[in-house]
Design an enzyme around this catalytic site. Structure first.
Site, PDB file in Angstrom:
ATOM      1  N   ARG A  46      -5.483 -18.400 -15.824  1.00 12.11           N
ATOM      2  CA  ARG A  46      -6.722 -17.684 -16.175  1.00 12.11           C
ATOM      3  C   ARG A  46      -6.480 -16.858 -17.429  1.00 12.11           C
ATOM      4  NH1 ARG A  46      -7.355 -13.130 -14.056  1.00 12.11           N
ATOM      5  NH2 ARG A  46      -6.948 -13.746 -11.912  1.00 12.11           N
ATOM      6  N   TYR A  98     -32.819 -19.931 -27.270  1.00 13.40           N
ATOM      7  CA  TYR A  98     -32.426 -20.908 -26.252  1.00 13.40           C
ATOM      8  C   TYR A  98     -32.834 -20.363 -24.872  1.00 13.40           C
ATOM      9  CZ  TYR A  98     -29.583 -23.785 -23.201  1.00 13.40           C
ATOM     10  OH  TYR A  98     -29.159 -24.609 -22.190  1.00 13.40           O
ATOM     11  N   ASP A 170     -25.467 -17.066 -32.646  1.00 11.62           N
ATOM     12  CA  ASP A 170     -25.312 -18.324 -31.913  1.00 11.62           C
ATOM     13  C   ASP A 170     -25.359 -19.442 -32.955  1.00 11.62           C
ATOM     14  OD1 ASP A 170     -25.683 -20.688 -30.489  1.00 11.62           O
ATOM     15  OD2 ASP A 170     -26.931 -19.762 -28.942  1.00 11.62           O
ATOM     16  N   LYS A 195     -22.273 -28.924 -27.263  1.00 11.82           N
ATOM     17  CA  LYS A 195     -23.144 -29.655 -28.179  1.00 11.82           C
ATOM     18  C   LYS A 195     -22.321 -30.314 -29.295  1.00 11.82           C
ATOM     19  CE  LYS A 195     -26.034 -27.736 -25.357  1.00 11.82           C
ATOM     20  NZ  LYS A 195     -26.695 -26.469 -25.627  1.00 11.82           N
TER      21      LYS A 195
HETATM   22  C1  LIG Z   1     -26.935 -25.253 -24.917  1.00 12.82           C
HETATM   23  C2  LIG Z   1     -27.086 -23.987 -25.648  1.00 12.82           C
HETATM   24  C3  LIG Z   1     -26.613 -22.776 -25.113  1.00 12.82           C
HETATM   25  C4  LIG Z   1     -25.977 -22.693 -23.738  1.00 12.82           C
HETATM   26  O1  LIG Z   1     -24.776 -23.366 -23.675  1.00 12.82           O
HETATM   27  P1  LIG Z   1     -24.216 -24.086 -22.338  1.00 12.82           P
HETATM   28  O2  LIG Z   1     -22.961 -24.716 -22.814  1.00 12.82           O
HETATM   29  O3  LIG Z   1     -25.257 -25.050 -21.881  1.00 12.82           O
HETATM   30  O4  LIG Z   1     -23.992 -22.994 -21.346  1.00 12.82           O
HETATM   31  C5  LIG Z   1     -26.751 -21.629 -25.878  1.00 12.82           C
HETATM   32  N1  LIG Z   1     -27.336 -21.661 -27.094  1.00 12.82           N
HETATM   33  C6  LIG Z   1     -27.805 -22.801 -27.636  1.00 12.82           C
HETATM   34  C7  LIG Z   1     -28.449 -22.769 -28.980  1.00 12.82           C
HETATM   35  C8  LIG Z   1     -27.700 -23.995 -26.932  1.00 12.82           C
HETATM   36  O5  LIG Z   1     -28.198 -25.126 -27.466  1.00 12.82           O
END
Ligand SMILES: *Cc1c(COP(=O)(O)O)cnc(C)c1O
Length: 379
Positions: A46, A98, A170, A195
């Site tokens: 961890r 998001y 983000d 992504k």
């Molecule tokens: C998918 C996404 C998230 C969340 O991420 P997860 O890996 O699904 O928890 C946050 N911000 C954006 C812009 C996203 O496309």
């Protein structure tokens, strides 16, 4: 080192044990000690794991940061940032956000006494109107989802510095190939590595990258104390993904441009949202802060007909109807019935999420095949 070299070599070294070029998947929870505390830097997975460590260093390198942290999902990474805050603190956040981030902010952290202001940041100067002595964090997502608005990170950073608050960005949609928020003045970069970074729709992961040692220490403390880490197998896959990020992104951008231009000329299409069009309201900011315009776009058909939009997404043969984005395969989504279904119709239409809106994550397949697929589905 330039970006295209960093993805492959940045802060990455052959494994110390046998010189393996790719770090082995250290699928272990614990590590033998010769005497209490006598270990080789790893005591419990961890806290530290060599495969995750290799990935975290690569994260830091590609975002021009000093420290990277890998989490079990993008939302786990955002959750860790929010735990820097205390009851009574306030956050100024992008409004076209998001959905999962919005849910985490409003359904979890509002309950812990943190106040959120959701603000249209296309004019980033707006941010300043919501800052007071309790403000601790500005949360920016750019390009936004699904409307592809662009927020000026430089302006947000200037405001953050002036008021001594943190700026987190983000960077999931843009990736460090297109923009590097730390260089534009952000304190924290966050990714859903699920992504584009992973890039193959085969893992769920989050990342944070920072430059400041003190901030890195606080976030590491939270990562270890709360425990939302990723496993070594996923760390290996994400590291493998990073090595082709630049070539994938180049093709995502080329295909994105070709499809945006095809759709805008289609007689059934009402509008196309893609930041590379000169008449996009934030084109100048996109041009200045991004290297190219990315592989995400949204469009709607004339007449704003819900059934017709559903028919289009169901008729696609190469595009897969699915949540998520950023993989090698092209995906289509219908925000009004999928990602944004929980938002009341009047509310979502205010930000442009009408019944006929379709969001596309353009993959790296052949451009002509993708265009022909859209042609037959729209016909
Ligand atoms: C998918 C996404 C998230 C969340 O991420 P997860 O890996 O699904 O928890 C946050 N911000 C954006 C812009 C996203 O496309």
């Amino acid at each position: 080192m330039k970006f295209n070299t960093k993805t492959i070599h940045g802060k990455q070294h052959p494994d110390k044990a046998y010189g393996a070029v790719m770090p082995p998947i250290y699928q272990t929870s614990t590590y033998a000690q010769t005497t209490p505390g006598g270990h080789k830097g790893y005591a419990y997975s961890r806290s530290h794991n060599p495969t995750r460590h290799a990935l975290e260093n690569a994260f830091a390198s590609i975002e021009n940061g000093e420290f990277g942290l890998a989490f079990g999902s993008g939302l786990a990474a955002i959750d860790a940032v929010m735990k820097l805050l205390k009851p009574g603190d306030e956050v100024v956040s992008t409004n076209d956000l998001y959905g999962g981030t919005y849910r985490l902010f409003t359904s979890i952290f509002e309950g812990f006494g943190i106040k959120f202001h959701f603000v249209g940041m296309e004019n980033a100067a707006n941010i300043e109107n919501y800052i007071n002595s309790n403000t601790k964090l500005i949360w920016v997502e750019t390009p936004t989802n699904p409307m592809l608005n662009i927020i000026d990170i430089n302006v947000a950073a200037t405001i953050a510095k002036k008021h001594n608050v943190l700026l987190a960005v983000d960077n999931t949609f843009a990736t460090p190939y297109l923009q590097q928020p730390l260089d534009l003045g952000a304190d924290i970069v966050m990714h859903s590595a699920t992504k584009y970074i992973g890039g193959h729709s085969d893992l769920v992961m989050g990342a944070l990258i920072v430059k400041d040692k003190d901030l890195a220490d606080r976030l590491y403390f939270i990562q270890n104390a709360s425990g939302a880490i990723c496993g070594p197998q996923d760390a290996f896959l994400a590291l493998r993904g990073i090595k082709t990020l630049h070539v994938r992104m180049q093709r995502h951008c080329e295909n994105g441009k070709a499809i945006a231009e095809y759709l805008v000329s289609h007689p059934k299409v009402e509008s196309v949202y893609w930041p590379g069009f000169k008449n996009h309201p934030n084109y100048d900011i996109a041009k200045a802060q991004m290297k190219d315009f990315g592989g995400m776009l949204s469009f709607n058909t004339k007449g704003n007909n819900y059934e017709e939009a559903i028919k289009v997404v169901e008729s696609l043969k190469i595009f897969t109807l699915a949540e998520s984005l950023g993989g090698v395969e092209s995906l289509a989504g219908h925000p009004a019935s999928m990602t944004h279904a929980s938002i009341p119709k009047a509310e979502r239409e205010k930000i442009g999420v009408v019944d006929s809106l379709i969001r596309l994550s353009i993959g790296i397949e052949d451009e002509e095949d993708l265009i022909n697929d859209l042609k037959q589905a729209l016909g």
